[in-house]
Enzyme design. Structure first.
Site, PDB file in Angstrom:
ATOM      1  N   TYR A 203      12.914  -5.011  -4.657  1.00  0.00           N
ATOM      2  CA  TYR A 203      12.403  -3.911  -3.832  1.00  0.00           C
ATOM      3  C   TYR A 203      11.127  -4.330  -3.129  1.00  0.00           C
ATOM      4  O   TYR A 203      10.395  -5.208  -3.589  1.00  0.00           O
ATOM      5  CB  TYR A 203      12.175  -2.642  -4.665  1.00  0.00           C
ATOM      6  CG  TYR A 203      11.050  -2.734  -5.675  1.00  0.00           C
ATOM      7  CD1 TYR A 203       9.739  -2.386  -5.324  1.00  0.00           C
ATOM      8  CD2 TYR A 203      11.295  -3.133  -6.986  1.00  0.00           C
ATOM      9  CE1 TYR A 203       8.705  -2.456  -6.247  1.00  0.00           C
ATOM     10  CE2 TYR A 203      10.276  -3.196  -7.912  1.00  0.00           C
ATOM     11  CZ  TYR A 203       8.975  -2.864  -7.541  1.00  0.00           C
ATOM     12  OH  TYR A 203       7.947  -2.938  -8.458  1.00  0.00           O
ATOM     13  N   CYS A 204      10.884  -3.719  -1.984  1.00  0.00           N
ATOM     14  CA  CYS A 204       9.670  -3.944  -1.210  1.00  0.00           C
ATOM     15  C   CYS A 204       9.429  -2.694  -0.361  1.00  0.00           C
ATOM     16  O   CYS A 204      10.144  -1.709  -0.498  1.00  0.00           O
ATOM     17  CB  CYS A 204       9.779  -5.199  -0.351  1.00  0.00           C
ATOM     18  SG  CYS A 204      11.205  -5.198   0.752  1.00  0.00           S
ATOM     19  N   THR A 205       8.447  -2.719   0.516  1.00  0.00           N
ATOM     20  CA  THR A 205       8.021  -1.512   1.222  1.00  0.00           C
ATOM     21  C   THR A 205       9.160  -0.861   2.003  1.00  0.00           C
ATOM     22  O   THR A 205       9.543   0.279   1.741  1.00  0.00           O
ATOM     23  CB  THR A 205       6.853  -1.826   2.175  1.00  0.00           C
ATOM     24  OG1 THR A 205       5.809  -2.466   1.444  1.00  0.00           O
ATOM     25  CG2 THR A 205       6.317  -0.535   2.800  1.00  0.00           C
TER      26      THR A 205
END
Length: 315
Positions: A203-205
Protein backbone atom coordinates in the site's frame (compact mmCIF):
# COMPACT_ATOMS: atom_id res chain seq x y z
CA UNK A 1 -31.44 34.99 -1.44
CA UNK A 2 -30.15 38.30 -2.86
CA UNK A 3 -32.82 40.79 -3.92
CA UNK A 4 -32.96 44.45 -4.88
CA UNK A 5 -34.72 45.41 -1.64
CA UNK A 6 -31.50 44.83 0.30
CA UNK A 7 -29.14 47.74 0.94
CA UNK A 8 -26.47 48.07 -1.76
CA UNK A 9 -23.57 47.34 0.62
CA UNK A 10 -25.26 44.18 1.94
CA UNK A 11 -25.98 43.02 -1.60
CA UNK A 12 -22.31 43.48 -2.52
CA UNK A 13 -21.16 41.52 0.54
CA UNK A 14 -23.58 38.68 -0.14
CA UNK A 15 -22.58 38.49 -3.80
CA UNK A 16 -18.95 38.25 -2.73
CA UNK A 17 -19.73 35.45 -0.29
CA UNK A 18 -21.84 33.56 -2.83
CA UNK A 19 -19.10 33.87 -5.45
CA UNK A 20 -16.46 32.25 -3.26
CA UNK A 21 -15.54 28.96 -4.88
CA UNK A 22 -13.84 26.09 -3.06
CA UNK A 23 -10.33 25.01 -3.94
CA UNK A 24 -9.57 21.35 -4.53
CA UNK A 25 -6.57 19.09 -5.03
CA UNK A 26 -6.47 16.10 -7.38
CA UNK A 27 -3.99 13.25 -7.18
CA UNK A 28 -3.60 11.03 -10.25
CA UNK A 29 -1.38 8.75 -12.28
CA UNK A 30 -1.55 6.60 -15.36
CA UNK A 31 0.91 3.99 -16.62
CA UNK A 32 0.65 3.97 -20.41
CA UNK A 33 3.23 4.15 -23.23
CA UNK A 34 3.87 7.73 -24.37
CA UNK A 35 5.73 8.24 -27.63
CA UNK A 36 6.63 11.89 -26.99
CA UNK A 37 6.85 12.78 -23.25
CA UNK A 38 8.15 16.27 -24.03
CA UNK A 39 5.07 17.06 -26.12
CA UNK A 40 2.87 15.83 -23.24
CA UNK A 41 4.82 18.09 -20.86
CA UNK A 42 4.23 21.17 -23.02
CA UNK A 43 0.53 20.31 -23.40
CA UNK A 44 0.06 19.76 -19.67
CA UNK A 45 1.83 23.02 -18.84
CA UNK A 46 -0.41 24.90 -21.25
CA UNK A 47 -3.51 23.34 -19.65
CA UNK A 48 -2.43 24.11 -16.10
CA UNK A 49 -1.50 27.67 -16.94
CA UNK A 50 -4.81 28.19 -18.78
CA UNK A 51 -6.77 27.02 -15.74
CA UNK A 52 -4.49 28.65 -13.15
CA UNK A 53 -3.43 25.39 -11.48
CA UNK A 54 -0.29 24.79 -9.44
CA UNK A 55 1.32 21.53 -8.38
CA UNK A 56 3.73 18.86 -9.59
CA UNK A 57 3.51 16.61 -12.65
CA UNK A 58 6.08 14.02 -13.73
CA UNK A 59 5.96 12.53 -17.24
CA UNK A 60 7.99 9.69 -18.76
CA UNK A 61 7.76 7.26 -21.63
CA UNK A 62 5.69 5.10 -19.24
CA UNK A 63 2.99 7.62 -18.30
CA UNK A 64 2.08 10.51 -16.03
CA UNK A 65 2.03 11.15 -12.28
CA UNK A 66 0.66 14.36 -10.81
CA UNK A 67 -0.91 16.37 -8.04
CA UNK A 68 -2.43 19.74 -8.88
CA UNK A 69 -4.63 22.21 -7.05
CA UNK A 70 -6.86 25.16 -7.86
CA UNK A 71 -10.46 26.32 -8.00
CA UNK A 72 -12.94 23.47 -8.37
CA UNK A 73 -14.35 24.75 -11.67
CA UNK A 74 -10.86 25.01 -13.14
CA UNK A 75 -9.91 21.56 -11.87
CA UNK A 76 -12.98 20.12 -13.62
CA UNK A 77 -12.02 21.86 -16.87
CA UNK A 78 -8.50 20.49 -16.57
CA UNK A 79 -9.81 16.96 -15.99
CA UNK A 80 -12.09 17.12 -19.01
CA UNK A 81 -9.28 18.37 -21.24
CA UNK A 82 -6.81 15.76 -19.96
CA UNK A 83 -9.27 12.91 -20.50
CA UNK A 84 -9.75 13.96 -24.13
CA UNK A 85 -6.32 12.44 -24.77
CA UNK A 86 -7.19 8.77 -25.37
CA UNK A 87 -4.38 7.19 -23.26
CA UNK A 88 -5.51 9.30 -20.27
CA UNK A 89 -9.25 8.69 -20.67
CA UNK A 90 -9.45 6.22 -17.77
CA UNK A 91 -7.32 8.11 -15.24
CA UNK A 92 -8.64 7.78 -11.68
CA UNK A 93 -8.56 11.31 -10.24
CA UNK A 94 -8.62 11.36 -6.43
CA UNK A 95 -10.12 14.54 -4.95
CA UNK A 96 -9.36 16.18 -1.62
CA UNK A 97 -10.16 19.43 0.16
CA UNK A 98 -7.81 22.41 -0.14
CA UNK A 99 -7.40 26.02 0.96
CA UNK A 100 -5.80 27.18 -2.27
CA UNK A 101 -2.21 27.78 -1.13
CA UNK A 102 -0.93 24.20 -0.95
CA UNK A 103 1.35 24.55 -3.99
CA UNK A 104 3.48 27.69 -4.43
CA UNK A 105 4.16 27.05 -8.12
CA UNK A 106 3.71 24.72 -11.07
CA UNK A 107 6.46 22.18 -11.79
CA UNK A 108 6.20 19.79 -14.76
CA UNK A 109 9.17 17.61 -15.66
CA UNK A 110 10.10 14.71 -17.93
CA UNK A 111 12.02 11.94 -16.17
CA UNK A 112 13.04 8.33 -16.76
CA UNK A 113 10.44 7.11 -14.23
CA UNK A 114 7.14 8.64 -13.11
CA UNK A 115 7.88 7.23 -9.65
CA UNK A 116 11.59 6.91 -8.97
CA UNK A 117 12.69 3.49 -7.75
CA UNK A 118 15.90 3.64 -9.77
CA UNK A 119 15.08 0.58 -11.89
CA UNK A 120 13.45 1.92 -15.08
CA UNK A 121 14.52 -1.08 -17.16
CA UNK A 122 12.82 -3.52 -14.78
CA UNK A 123 9.33 -2.11 -15.42
CA UNK A 124 7.40 -2.96 -18.59
CA UNK A 125 4.32 -0.90 -19.45
CA UNK A 126 1.66 -1.51 -22.08
CA UNK A 127 -1.76 -0.01 -22.81
CA UNK A 128 -3.20 -1.86 -19.81
CA UNK A 129 -0.62 -0.50 -17.37
CA UNK A 130 2.31 -2.13 -15.58
CA UNK A 131 2.97 -5.69 -16.70
CA UNK A 132 3.36 -8.37 -14.04
CA UNK A 133 2.37 -6.32 -10.99
CA UNK A 134 0.40 -7.36 -7.95
CA UNK A 135 -3.28 -8.26 -8.01
CA UNK A 136 -5.41 -5.15 -7.55
CA UNK A 137 -7.84 -5.30 -4.63
CA UNK A 138 -10.69 -2.88 -4.03
CA UNK A 139 -10.89 -1.64 -0.42
CA UNK A 140 -13.73 -4.06 0.37
CA UNK A 141 -11.70 -6.92 -1.11
CA UNK A 142 -8.81 -6.07 1.19
CA UNK A 143 -11.11 -6.53 4.17
CA UNK A 144 -12.45 -9.75 2.71
CA UNK A 145 -8.92 -11.12 2.26
CA UNK A 146 -8.07 -10.36 5.88
CA UNK A 147 -11.37 -11.83 7.10
CA UNK A 148 -10.67 -15.01 5.13
CA UNK A 149 -6.97 -15.49 5.87
CA UNK A 150 -6.50 -13.55 9.12
CA UNK A 151 -3.01 -12.94 10.51
CA UNK A 152 -1.51 -14.73 7.53
CA UNK A 153 -1.98 -11.50 5.53
CA UNK A 154 0.97 -9.09 5.69
CA UNK A 155 0.53 -5.38 4.97
CA UNK A 156 3.72 -3.97 3.44
CA UNK A 157 4.13 -0.19 3.52
CA UNK A 158 5.39 1.11 0.19
CA UNK A 159 6.13 4.59 1.54
CA UNK A 160 9.20 6.04 3.21
CA UNK A 161 9.59 5.42 6.94
CA UNK A 162 8.72 8.96 8.04
CA UNK A 163 5.32 8.82 6.28
CA UNK A 164 4.40 5.76 8.34
CA UNK A 165 5.09 7.60 11.60
CA UNK A 166 1.62 9.16 11.62
CA UNK A 167 -0.47 6.50 9.88
CA UNK A 168 -0.34 2.89 8.71
CA UNK A 169 -2.33 -0.29 8.36
CA UNK A 170 -2.59 -2.39 11.51
CA UNK A 171 0.52 -4.51 12.13
CA UNK A 172 2.06 -3.40 8.84
CA UNK A 173 5.68 -4.01 7.92
CA UNK A 174 7.45 -0.65 7.91
CA UNK A 175 10.80 -0.67 6.13
CA UNK A 176 13.82 1.51 6.83
CA UNK A 177 13.46 3.23 3.45
CA UNK A 178 14.13 6.96 3.62
CA UNK A 179 13.60 7.51 -0.11
CA UNK A 180 11.82 5.40 -2.73
CA UNK A 181 15.04 4.06 -4.32
CA UNK A 182 15.96 2.61 -0.91
CA UNK A 183 13.37 -0.13 -1.45
CA UNK A 184 15.69 -2.05 -3.77
CA UNK A 185 18.28 -2.50 -1.00
CA UNK A 186 15.53 -3.21 1.52
CA UNK A 187 14.05 -6.00 -0.59
CA UNK A 188 17.47 -7.48 -1.35
CA UNK A 189 18.72 -7.24 2.24
CA UNK A 190 17.17 -10.57 3.27
CA UNK A 191 15.19 -8.95 6.09
CA UNK A 192 11.89 -9.89 4.50
CA UNK A 193 12.75 -13.27 2.98
CA UNK A 194 10.59 -15.02 5.61
CA UNK A 195 7.55 -13.26 4.10
CA UNK A 196 8.03 -14.49 0.54
CA UNK A 197 5.44 -17.26 0.87
CA UNK A 198 2.89 -15.03 2.65
CA UNK A 199 0.04 -13.05 1.05
CA UNK A 200 1.47 -9.54 0.87
CA UNK A 201 -0.76 -6.46 0.52
CA UNK A 202 1.35 -3.49 -0.58
CA UNK A 203 0.00 0.00 0.00
CA UNK A 204 0.98 3.61 -0.58
CA UNK A 205 -0.70 7.03 -0.77
CA UNK A 206 -2.57 6.84 -4.07
CA UNK A 207 -1.42 3.51 -5.48
CA UNK A 208 1.35 4.47 -7.88
CA UNK A 209 4.34 3.32 -5.83
CA UNK A 210 2.75 -0.09 -5.34
CA UNK A 211 2.33 -0.51 -9.10
CA UNK A 212 6.14 -0.67 -9.27
CA UNK A 213 6.90 -2.09 -5.81
CA UNK A 214 4.70 -5.13 -6.43
CA UNK A 215 6.67 -5.93 -9.61
CA UNK A 216 9.99 -5.52 -7.79
CA UNK A 217 8.79 -7.82 -5.01
CA UNK A 218 7.56 -10.50 -7.41
CA UNK A 219 10.82 -10.33 -9.34
CA UNK A 220 12.64 -11.00 -6.06
CA UNK A 221 10.71 -14.08 -5.09
CA UNK A 222 7.59 -12.88 -3.28
CA UNK A 223 4.94 -15.35 -4.41
CA UNK A 224 1.57 -13.76 -3.62
CA UNK A 225 1.52 -9.97 -3.94
CA UNK A 226 -1.50 -7.66 -3.89
CA UNK A 227 -1.94 -3.90 -4.07
CA UNK A 228 -4.78 -1.68 -2.90
CA UNK A 229 -6.56 -0.17 -5.88
CA UNK A 230 -6.36 3.60 -5.36
CA UNK A 231 -4.07 3.25 -2.38
CA UNK A 232 -4.66 4.56 1.12
CA UNK A 233 -6.74 7.42 -0.28
CA UNK A 234 -9.44 5.12 -1.69
CA UNK A 235 -9.37 2.85 1.36
CA UNK A 236 -9.76 5.83 3.69
CA UNK A 237 -12.62 7.21 1.63
CA UNK A 238 -14.39 3.87 1.89
CA UNK A 239 -13.81 3.00 5.55
CA UNK A 240 -12.33 6.04 7.29
CA UNK A 241 -10.83 5.03 10.61
CA UNK A 242 -13.27 2.23 11.28
CA UNK A 243 -11.48 -0.70 9.67
CA UNK A 244 -7.83 -1.61 9.11
CA UNK A 245 -6.27 1.83 8.61
CA UNK A 246 -5.00 3.76 11.64
CA UNK A 247 -3.93 7.39 11.96
CA UNK A 248 -3.32 10.26 9.53
CA UNK A 249 -2.13 10.21 5.93
CA UNK A 250 1.03 12.12 5.03
CA UNK A 251 0.62 14.14 1.82
CA UNK A 252 3.19 15.89 -0.37
CA UNK A 253 1.97 19.47 -0.19
CA UNK A 254 1.66 22.31 2.30
CA UNK A 255 -1.03 20.44 4.29
CA UNK A 256 1.47 17.67 5.19
CA UNK A 257 -1.34 15.41 6.42
CA UNK A 258 -5.03 14.64 6.04
CA UNK A 259 -7.46 12.67 8.22
CA UNK A 260 -10.30 10.45 7.07
CA UNK A 261 -12.55 11.09 10.09
CA UNK A 262 -12.91 13.14 13.26
CA UNK A 263 -11.64 10.23 15.35
CA UNK A 264 -8.36 9.40 13.64
CA UNK A 265 -5.78 7.92 16.00
CA UNK A 266 -2.72 10.02 16.78
CA UNK A 267 0.18 7.62 16.29
CA UNK A 268 3.17 9.95 16.06
CA UNK A 269 5.37 11.25 18.85
CA UNK A 270 6.99 14.67 19.18
CA UNK A 271 10.69 14.74 18.32
CA UNK A 272 11.21 17.29 21.09
CA UNK A 273 9.35 15.79 24.04
CA UNK A 274 7.95 12.43 22.79
CA UNK A 275 4.41 13.69 23.38
CA UNK A 276 1.57 12.56 21.14
CA UNK A 277 1.26 14.37 17.79
CA UNK A 278 0.61 13.87 14.08
CA UNK A 279 1.84 17.29 12.95
CA UNK A 280 4.90 17.43 10.70
CA UNK A 281 7.10 20.50 10.32
CA UNK A 282 9.79 21.45 7.84
CA UNK A 283 12.96 22.60 9.57
CA UNK A 284 13.15 26.40 9.72
CA UNK A 285 16.82 26.18 8.78
CA UNK A 286 16.66 26.60 5.00
CA UNK A 287 19.87 24.61 4.56
CA UNK A 288 18.22 21.61 6.23
CA UNK A 289 15.51 19.60 4.47
CA UNK A 290 14.51 17.59 7.52
CA UNK A 291 10.85 16.75 8.13
CA UNK A 292 9.97 16.05 11.75
CA UNK A 293 7.11 15.86 14.25
CA UNK A 294 6.36 18.48 16.89
CA UNK A 295 3.42 18.63 19.31
CA UNK A 296 1.30 21.76 19.74
CA UNK A 297 2.79 22.53 23.17
CA UNK A 298 6.38 22.45 21.95
CA UNK A 299 5.51 24.35 18.77
CA UNK A 300 3.88 27.13 20.82
CA UNK A 301 6.99 27.74 22.92
CA UNK A 302 9.62 27.18 20.22
CA UNK A 303 10.60 29.74 17.62
CA UNK A 304 11.88 29.11 15.08
CA UNK A 305 10.89 25.45 14.84
CA UNK A 306 14.03 23.62 13.80
CA UNK A 307 14.72 19.90 13.74
CA UNK A 308 16.35 18.32 16.82
CA UNK A 309 19.74 18.19 15.07
CA UNK A 310 19.72 21.88 14.14
CA UNK A 311 18.25 22.76 17.52
CA UNK A 312 21.14 21.01 19.28
CA UNK A 313 23.56 23.08 17.20
CA UNK A 314 21.58 26.28 18.00
CA UNK A 315 20.93 26.86 14.32
Amino acid sequence: MINNAMPIILRKILRKIVSIEPSKIVLFYKFTPLADPEAIRLWQRALCERFNLNGRIIISKDGINGTVGGLMTNIKKYLRATKEFAPFKEIDFKWSEALGDEFPRLVIRVRDEIVTFGEPDEIIVNQDGVVGGGVHLKPSEVNELVARRGDEVIFFDGRSAHEARIGRFKNAVITDAVTTPDFINELESGKYDHLKSKPIVTYCTGGIRCEVLSVLMKNRGFKEVYQIDGGIVRYGEAFGDDALWEGSLYVFDKRLKIDFSDHAKVLGSCDYCSGSTNQFYDCANLECRCLFLVCATCAAKTSPITCPSCRAKNI
